[in-house]
Scaffold this active site. Sequence first.
Site, mmCIF file in Angstrom:
data_model
loop_
_atom_site.group_PDB
_atom_site.id
_atom_site.type_symbol
_atom_site.label_atom_id
_atom_site.label_comp_id
_atom_site.label_asym_id
_atom_site.label_seq_id
_atom_site.Cartn_x
_atom_site.Cartn_y
_atom_site.Cartn_z
ATOM 1 N N LYS A 76 1.050 -1.898 -0.176
ATOM 2 C CA LYS A 76 -0.086 0.026 0.088
ATOM 3 C C LYS A 76 0.853 1.342 0.472
ATOM 4 C CE LYS A 76 -3.310 -0.301 3.414
ATOM 5 N NZ LYS A 76 -3.796 0.888 4.184
ATOM 6 N N CYS A 93 -1.056 14.743 -5.731
ATOM 7 C CA CYS A 93 -1.063 13.799 -7.026
ATOM 8 C C CYS A 93 -2.291 13.037 -6.567
ATOM 9 C CB CYS A 93 0.086 13.296 -7.516
ATOM 10 S SG CYS A 93 -0.573 12.380 -8.806
ATOM 11 N N CYS A 95 -3.886 11.376 -9.947
ATOM 12 C CA CYS A 95 -3.878 10.788 -10.939
ATOM 13 C C CYS A 95 -2.335 9.901 -10.958
ATOM 14 C CB CYS A 95 -3.666 11.421 -12.203
ATOM 15 S SG CYS A 95 -2.136 12.392 -12.686
ATOM 16 N N CYS A 104 2.141 16.422 -7.289
ATOM 17 C CA CYS A 104 1.373 17.218 -8.574
ATOM 18 C C CYS A 104 2.688 17.593 -9.208
ATOM 19 C CB CYS A 104 0.529 17.669 -9.018
ATOM 20 S SG CYS A 104 -0.037 18.349 -9.894
ATOM 21 N N HIS A 108 -0.883 14.579 -15.222
ATOM 22 C CA HIS A 108 -2.539 13.969 -15.011
ATOM 23 C C HIS A 108 -3.009 15.102 -16.392
ATOM 24 C CE1 HIS A 108 -2.257 18.218 -12.641
ATOM 25 N NE2 HIS A 108 -2.839 19.546 -13.930
HETATM 26 FE FE1 FES Z 1 -0.857 13.365 -10.362
HETATM 27 FE FE2 FES Z 1 -1.035 16.275 -11.486
HETATM 28 S S1 FES Z 1 -2.790 14.818 -10.440
HETATM 29 S S2 FES Z 1 0.366 14.422 -12.008
#
Ligand code: FES
Length: 133
Positions: A76, A93, A95, A104, A108
Amino acid sequence: MYIVSNFVKVTVPNYLAGLPIPDSFGGWFRLGVKDWLALIPPTIVIGGISYYSYQTIKQARAFGRINTMIRLDEKKVVDFVEIEDIGEKMSLCRCWKSKKWPLCDGAHGPHNRATGDNTGPVVIRRVKPEENK
Ligand code: FES
């Protein structure tokens, strides 16, 4: 509907029946140039369908899991961010494509354009008490 029905039931079977596909393995070596040329279009169609199917299955499998690259050896992925390290603002982040995980890095954007997704970071920002009224 008749056009589709006729195409599937008559045109395609007649076309396939007319292809110079030999009855034995040795027959492939007796095909002429004209025969091989006749086999190119269906080969391209079958190859295209196979490639498209492969890509679709590959994408479906890749999209089956959210995390495809970050610390895959861990059971995890959990990260802690100290509140003192946030400063004025920090983008985390969501994504799972960032190379600066858990921050981030803008990955994304290409992901959203490639997949039609709409992911983006969670932005944590420090609000001054007077702005919070
Ligand atoms: Fe993953 Fe921006 S939300 S790189």
